[in-house]
Design a protein around this motif. Structure first.
Motif, PDB file in Angstrom:
ATOM      1  N   PRO A  12       0.811  -1.223   0.000  1.00 24.26           N
ATOM      2  CA  PRO A  12       0.000   0.000   0.000  1.00 24.26           C
ATOM      3  C   PRO A  12       0.847   1.277   0.000  1.00 24.26           C
ATOM      4  O   PRO A  12       0.452   2.283  -0.596  1.00 24.26           O
ATOM      5  CB  PRO A  12      -0.823  -0.103   1.282  1.00 24.26           C
ATOM      6  CG  PRO A  12      -0.902  -1.566   1.558  1.00 24.26           C
ATOM      7  CD  PRO A  12       0.432  -2.108   1.111  1.00 24.26           C
ATOM      8  N   LEU A  13       2.010   1.254   0.639  1.00 24.50           N
ATOM      9  CA  LEU A  13       2.872   2.437   0.629  1.00 24.50           C
ATOM     10  C   LEU A  13       3.352   2.745  -0.784  1.00 24.50           C
ATOM     11  O   LEU A  13       3.400   3.915  -1.188  1.00 24.50           O
ATOM     12  CB  LEU A  13       4.067   2.249   1.573  1.00 24.50           C
ATOM     13  CG  LEU A  13       3.745   2.198   3.063  1.00 24.50           C
ATOM     14  CD1 LEU A  13       5.014   1.952   3.870  1.00 24.50           C
ATOM     15  CD2 LEU A  13       3.038   3.448   3.522  1.00 24.50           C
ATOM     16  N   VAL A  14       3.688   1.712  -1.542  1.00 25.39           N
ATOM     17  CA  VAL A  14       4.121   1.914  -2.927  1.00 25.39           C
ATOM     18  C   VAL A  14       2.958   2.461  -3.762  1.00 25.39           C
ATOM     19  O   VAL A  14       3.143   3.379  -4.568  1.00 25.39           O
ATOM     20  CB  VAL A  14       4.683   0.608  -3.528  1.00 25.39           C
ATOM     21  CG1 VAL A  14       4.909   0.741  -5.025  1.00 25.39           C
ATOM     22  CG2 VAL A  14       5.975   0.223  -2.824  1.00 25.39           C
ATOM     23  N   ALA A  15       1.766   1.922  -3.539  1.00 30.36           N
ATOM     24  CA  ALA A  15       0.597   2.418  -4.277  1.00 30.36           C
ATOM     25  C   ALA A  15       0.343   3.888  -3.956  1.00 30.36           C
ATOM     26  O   ALA A  15       0.042   4.686  -4.847  1.00 30.36           O
ATOM     27  CB  ALA A  15      -0.630   1.573  -3.933  1.00 30.36           C
ATOM     28  N   LEU A  16       0.484   4.265  -2.691  1.00 31.22           N
ATOM     29  CA  LEU A  16       0.320   5.677  -2.304  1.00 31.22           C
ATOM     30  C   LEU A  16       1.388   6.546  -2.956  1.00 31.22           C
ATOM     31  O   LEU A  16       1.095   7.644  -3.421  1.00 31.22           O
ATOM     32  CB  LEU A  16       0.379   5.833  -0.786  1.00 31.22           C
ATOM     33  CG  LEU A  16      -0.887   5.456  -0.047  1.00 31.22           C
ATOM     34  CD1 LEU A  16      -0.619   5.419   1.455  1.00 31.22           C
ATOM     35  CD2 LEU A  16      -2.003   6.439  -0.359  1.00 31.22           C
ATOM     36  N   ALA A  17       2.611   6.059  -2.984  1.00 31.94           N
ATOM     37  CA  ALA A  17       3.694   6.826  -3.608  1.00 31.94           C
ATOM     38  C   ALA A  17       3.386   7.082  -5.083  1.00 31.94           C
ATOM     39  O   ALA A  17       3.685   8.166  -5.600  1.00 31.94           O
ATOM     40  CB  ALA A  17       5.018   6.083  -3.455  1.00 31.94           C
ATOM     41  N   ARG A  18       2.773   6.111  -5.746  1.00 34.28           N
ATOM     42  CA  ARG A  18       2.391   6.317  -7.150  1.00 34.28           C
ATOM     43  C   ARG A  18       1.358   7.434  -7.270  1.00 34.28           C
ATOM     44  O   ARG A  18       1.443   8.264  -8.173  1.00 34.28           O
ATOM     45  CB  ARG A  18       1.865   5.014  -7.746  1.00 34.28           C
ATOM     46  CG  ARG A  18       2.975   4.015  -7.966  1.00 34.28           C
ATOM     47  CD  ARG A  18       2.539   2.684  -8.540  1.00 34.28           C
ATOM     48  NE  ARG A  18       1.455   2.762  -9.486  1.00 34.28           N
ATOM     49  CZ  ARG A  18       0.522   1.822  -9.620  1.00 34.28           C
ATOM     50  NH1 ARG A  18       0.547   0.748  -8.864  1.00 34.28           N
ATOM     51  NH2 ARG A  18      -0.426   1.943 -10.514  1.00 34.28           N
ATOM     52  N   HIS A  19       0.390   7.463  -6.359  1.00 25.57           N
ATOM     53  CA  HIS A  19      -0.611   8.536  -6.379  1.00 25.57           C
ATOM     54  C   HIS A  19       0.060   9.900  -6.235  1.00 25.57           C
ATOM     55  O   HIS A  19      -0.297  10.854  -6.918  1.00 25.57           O
ATOM     56  CB  HIS A  19      -1.618   8.368  -5.234  1.00 25.57           C
ATOM     57  CG  HIS A  19      -2.772   7.507  -5.569  1.00 25.57           C
ATOM     58  ND1 HIS A  19      -3.926   7.996  -6.117  1.00 25.57           N
ATOM     59  CD2 HIS A  19      -2.940   6.171  -5.438  1.00 25.57           C
ATOM     60  CE1 HIS A  19      -4.769   7.003  -6.301  1.00 25.57           C
ATOM     61  NE2 HIS A  19      -4.191   5.878  -5.901  1.00 25.57           N
ATOM     62  N   PHE A  20       1.021   9.974  -5.310  1.00 27.80           N
ATOM     63  CA  PHE A  20       1.622  11.267  -4.998  1.00 27.80           C
ATOM     64  C   PHE A  20       2.779  11.630  -5.914  1.00 27.80           C
ATOM     65  O   PHE A  20       3.461  12.625  -5.698  1.00 27.80           O
ATOM     66  CB  PHE A  20       1.956  11.345  -3.508  1.00 27.80           C
ATOM     67  CG  PHE A  20       0.691  11.448  -2.710  1.00 27.80           C
ATOM     68  CD1 PHE A  20       0.071  12.670  -2.553  1.00 27.80           C
ATOM     69  CD2 PHE A  20       0.071  10.321  -2.216  1.00 27.80           C
ATOM     70  CE1 PHE A  20      -1.139  12.780  -1.891  1.00 27.80           C
ATOM     71  CE2 PHE A  20      -1.139  10.410  -1.541  1.00 27.80           C
ATOM     72  CZ  PHE A  20      -1.742  11.647  -1.373  1.00 27.80           C
ATOM     73  N   SER A  21       2.955  10.844  -6.977  1.00 26.87           N
ATOM     74  CA  SER A  21       3.855  11.266  -8.048  1.00 26.87           C
ATOM     75  C   SER A  21       3.075  12.056  -9.103  1.00 26.87           C
ATOM     76  O   SER A  21       3.668  12.638  -9.999  1.00 26.87           O
ATOM     77  CB  SER A  21       4.540  10.053  -8.684  1.00 26.87           C
ATOM     78  OG  SER A  21       3.597   9.251  -9.360  1.00 26.87           O
TER      79      SER A  21
END
Length: 102
Positions: A12-21
């Motif tokens: 989930p942290l990686v998925a969030l990082a994708r959103h915030f890119s």
């Protein structure tokens, strides 16, 4: 049951990082879905990492799209970077760094 938006801690942290890119005005749409099955591992309960996850949840879930998008997105990215450093430290990396070009 199969997870729709990711389950675990790192996923989930990686998925969030994708959103915030994405640009700040787009970053929050759907981001909270990735927090539904974010699990803080038992060994991190009551630690700095647990507190950072709580801050992350609050920033993402309580955000109102269209209001302070840029400021809140920067804060979420700061928390994510800090979380990643803490994950590396917990894995025994003595001096983790996110770098200047993240």
């Amino acid at each position: 049951m199969e997870s729709k938006f990711g389950r675990g801690f790192v996923i989930p942290l990686v998925a969030l990082a994708r959103h915030f890119s994405l640009p700040p005005e787009q970053a929050f749409y759907g981001a909270a879905d990735h927090l539904d099955e974010l699990i803080v591992p038992a060994q991190f309960a009551g630690t700095q990492m647990d507190a950072l996850v709580e801050q992350l949840r609050k920033r993402v879930i309580w955000h109102q799209p269209g209001t302070m998008d840029r400021e809140d997105a920067e804060e979420v990215k700061r928390i994510l970077r800090h979380l990643l450093v803490e994950v590396d430290r917990s894995l025994g990396i003595a001096d983790p760094q996110v770098g200047t070009y993240d």
